[in-house]
Enzyme design. Structure first.
Site, PDB file in Angstrom:
ATOM      1  N   ALA A   1      -1.711   4.734  -3.794  1.00 55.08           N
ATOM      2  CA  ALA A   1      -1.751   3.547  -4.653  1.00 55.08           C
ATOM      3  C   ALA A   1      -1.777   2.303  -3.786  1.00 55.08           C
ATOM      4  CB  ALA A   1      -0.503   3.515  -5.550  1.00 55.08           C
TER       5      ALA A   1
ATOM      6  N   LYS B   1      -0.778  -2.312  -9.948  1.00 54.43           N
ATOM      7  CA  LYS B   1      -0.649  -1.081  -9.163  1.00 54.43           C
ATOM      8  C   LYS B   1      -1.881  -0.235  -9.475  1.00 54.43           C
ATOM      9  CE  LYS B   1       2.873   2.493  -8.253  1.00 54.43           C
ATOM     10  NZ  LYS B   1       4.260   2.882  -8.611  1.00 54.43           N
TER      11      LYS B   1
ATOM     12  N   LYS C   1       0.852  -1.181   0.000  1.00 56.91           N
ATOM     13  CA  LYS C   1       0.000   0.000   0.000  1.00 56.91           C
ATOM     14  C   LYS C   1       0.894   1.238   0.000  1.00 56.91           C
ATOM     15  CE  LYS C   1      -4.132  -1.386   2.805  1.00 56.91           C
ATOM     16  NZ  LYS C   1      -4.618  -2.361   1.902  1.00 56.91           N
TER      17      LYS C   1
ATOM     18  N   ASP D   1      15.905   6.726  -7.849  1.00 56.86           N
ATOM     19  CA  ASP D   1      15.433   6.281  -6.529  1.00 56.86           C
ATOM     20  C   ASP D   1      15.880   4.843  -6.286  1.00 56.86           C
ATOM     21  OD1 ASP D   1      12.210   5.819  -4.839  1.00 56.86           O
ATOM     22  OD2 ASP D   1      14.218   6.259  -4.075  1.00 56.86           O
TER      23      ASP D   1
HETATM   24  C1  LIG Z   1       3.796  -3.684  -9.470  1.00 57.44           C
HETATM   25  C2  LIG Z   1       5.100  -3.643  -8.690  1.00 57.44           C
HETATM   26  C3  LIG Z   1       6.265  -3.164  -9.577  1.00 57.44           C
HETATM   27  C4  LIG Z   1       4.942  -2.738  -7.504  1.00 57.44           C
HETATM   28  O1  LIG Z   1       4.658  -1.537  -7.548  1.00 57.44           O
HETATM   29  N1  LIG Z   1       5.164  -3.434  -6.363  1.00 57.44           N
HETATM   30  C5  LIG Z   1       5.099  -2.842  -5.032  1.00 57.44           C
HETATM   31  C6  LIG Z   1       4.363  -3.654  -4.018  1.00 57.44           C
HETATM   32  C7  LIG Z   1       5.116  -3.783  -2.867  1.00 57.44           C
HETATM   33  C8  LIG Z   1       6.408  -3.205  -3.137  1.00 57.44           C
HETATM   34  C9  LIG Z   1       7.558  -3.098  -2.329  1.00 57.44           C
HETATM   35  O2  LIG Z   1       7.530  -3.547  -1.054  1.00 57.44           O
HETATM   36  C10 LIG Z   1       8.728  -2.515  -2.866  1.00 57.44           C
HETATM   37  C11 LIG Z   1       8.724  -2.052  -4.183  1.00 57.44           C
HETATM   38  C12 LIG Z   1       7.588  -2.153  -5.007  1.00 57.44           C
HETATM   39  C13 LIG Z   1       6.462  -2.714  -4.419  1.00 57.44           C
HETATM   40  C14 LIG Z   1       5.475  -4.734  -6.633  1.00 57.44           C
HETATM   41  N2  LIG Z   1       5.776  -5.712  -5.783  1.00 57.44           N
HETATM   42  C15 LIG Z   1       6.072  -6.931  -6.330  1.00 57.44           C
HETATM   43  N3  LIG Z   1       6.415  -7.954  -5.500  1.00 57.44           N
HETATM   44  C16 LIG Z   1       6.497  -7.965  -4.113  1.00 57.44           C
HETATM   45  C17 LIG Z   1       6.246  -9.180  -3.468  1.00 57.44           C
HETATM   46  C18 LIG Z   1       6.327  -9.235  -2.076  1.00 57.44           C
HETATM   47  C19 LIG Z   1       6.645  -8.095  -1.332  1.00 57.44           C
HETATM   48  C20 LIG Z   1       6.911  -6.888  -1.977  1.00 57.44           C
HETATM   49  C21 LIG Z   1       6.826  -6.815  -3.366  1.00 57.44           C
HETATM   50  N4  LIG Z   1       6.072  -7.183  -7.663  1.00 57.44           N
HETATM   51  C22 LIG Z   1       5.778  -6.195  -8.536  1.00 57.44           C
HETATM   52  C23 LIG Z   1       5.447  -4.929  -8.015  1.00 57.44           C
END
Ligand SMILES: CC1(C)C(=O)N([C@H]2C=Cc3c(O)cccc32)c2nc(Nc3ccccc3)ncc21
Length: 330
Positions: A29, A46, A25, A139
């Protein structure tokens, strides 16, 4: 009403995707885990509420989408599809199932240098690809470096990224303070790639040491540490690793290593043959030359491939493009 395996619990759907959970979260978004109903592939969507954004942040979201549409690299999160309504934007992206490198290090501790080298080489090839494409990430930090099921790096979150052009200067203050270059703290103008190189130096230190090189309880004390350019080298760090980090964490941007220099450094020896360095020299993409085998498979699924070709050509990032990209992934 789908009364299948969900036993009547209402399946939340977005387009052709069934929502399966929440991954993260942000302030405006939320990122949901979802599955494509036809290809059964897991994706991360997202979801941005436009009504919560001021014009500047709305402009930043559209810039992030445009930049992600342009980037196609094995170590950058792939954008599959964009859906937009009056109030919402849905960015359907590749799902990195093993989460942040930051959490991985928090749980398992620092990486040994061989592991750090392989991981850093993947990050480096992705950032070099961005710079060759004229994009600075701005970043880079362990929290934005994700891992997929095969433990490959996937760079996420181009929310702060921007195009840079030789000779043009950027000035926006961005990134996370412990990873920010001295010239950013000083509010100086910068070209773009060199602040990514500073952040890469901090990232490499974090991979090898499991701690930040510059830290502080207040922004002021952190700033003083960064501007001093001094940081501790733990006993277990090799001299080659120390030498490379010291060439990236250089206060004077013009004296800081460039990515080609980093790749040639002796600590990086043995990673040059990784596939990704080939891709950077020839950024071909499956958008320009669609994969005919995938198109034939789509045709066999009864999907209109002339619409798909047109969608890829126009970078429409619609349902046809999403199915093509998702089948390409497997
Ligand atoms: C769509 C996209 C690119 C995105 O926006 N996020 C977010 C959401 C959590 C987070 C974060 O914790 C750090 C960076 C980006 C993000 C994504 N997170 C994941 N996997 C994930 C799996 C377990 C924990 C954290 C991230 N895959 C793709 C994405």
């Amino acid at each position: 009403m789908d009364t299948g395996p969900t036993q009547g619990k209402k399946q939340i759907r977005v387009g052709f995707y069934d929502i399966e959970g929440t991954i993260g979260k942000g302030n405006f978004a939320v990122v949901k885990l979802a599955r494509h109903r036809i290809t059964k592939t897991e994706v991360a969507i997202k979801i941005i509420d436009k009504t919560q954004l001021d014009p500047t942040n709305l402009e930043k979201v559209y810039r992030e989408v445009e930049i992600m549409k342009q980037l196609e690299h094995p170590h950058i999160v792939k954008l599959y599809q964009v859906m937009e309504t009056k109030n919402m934007i849905y960015m359907v992206c590749e799902y990195a199932s093993k989460g942040e490198i930051f959490d991985y290090i928090a749980r398992y501790g620092r990486m040994g240098e061989p592991r750090a080298r392989a991981t850093f080489a993947q990050i480096l090839s992705a950032v070099e690809y961005c710079h060759v494409t004229g994009v600075a990430h701005r970043d880079l930090k362990a929290e934005n470096l994700l891992l997929d099921a095969q433990m490959n790096v996937k760079i996420a979150d181009f929310g702060f990224s921007n195009r840079f052009a030789p000779g043009e200067r950027l000035s926006t203050w961005c990134g996370s303070p412990p990873y920010a270059a001295p010239e950013v703290f000083r509010g100086k103008h910068y070209a773009g790639p060199e602040i990514d190189v500073w952040s890469l130096g901090v990232v490499l230190y974090v991979l090898v040491c499991g701690a930040l090189p510059f830290d502080g309880s207040t922004l002021q004390s952190l700033r003083d540490r960064v501007l001093s350019g001094r940081f501790r080298i733990p006993y277990f760090m090799s001299t080659d690793c120390e030498s490379l980090i010291r060439k990236m964490l250089v206060l004077e941007p013009s004296k800081r290593y460039t990515i080609p220099q980093i790749k040639r450094h002796r600590w990086m020896a043995g990673t040059a043959d990784s596939i990704c360095s080939v891709i950077v020299t020839r950024p071909s993409s499956s958008i320009q030359e669609p994969n005919e085998q995938i198109l034939r498979l789509m045709h066999s699924l009864g999907i209109d491939i002339s619409r798909t070709r047109e969608s890829l050509r126009n970078s429409s990032y619609d349902h046809h493009a999403a199915i093509y990209f998702l089948l390409l992934e497997r």
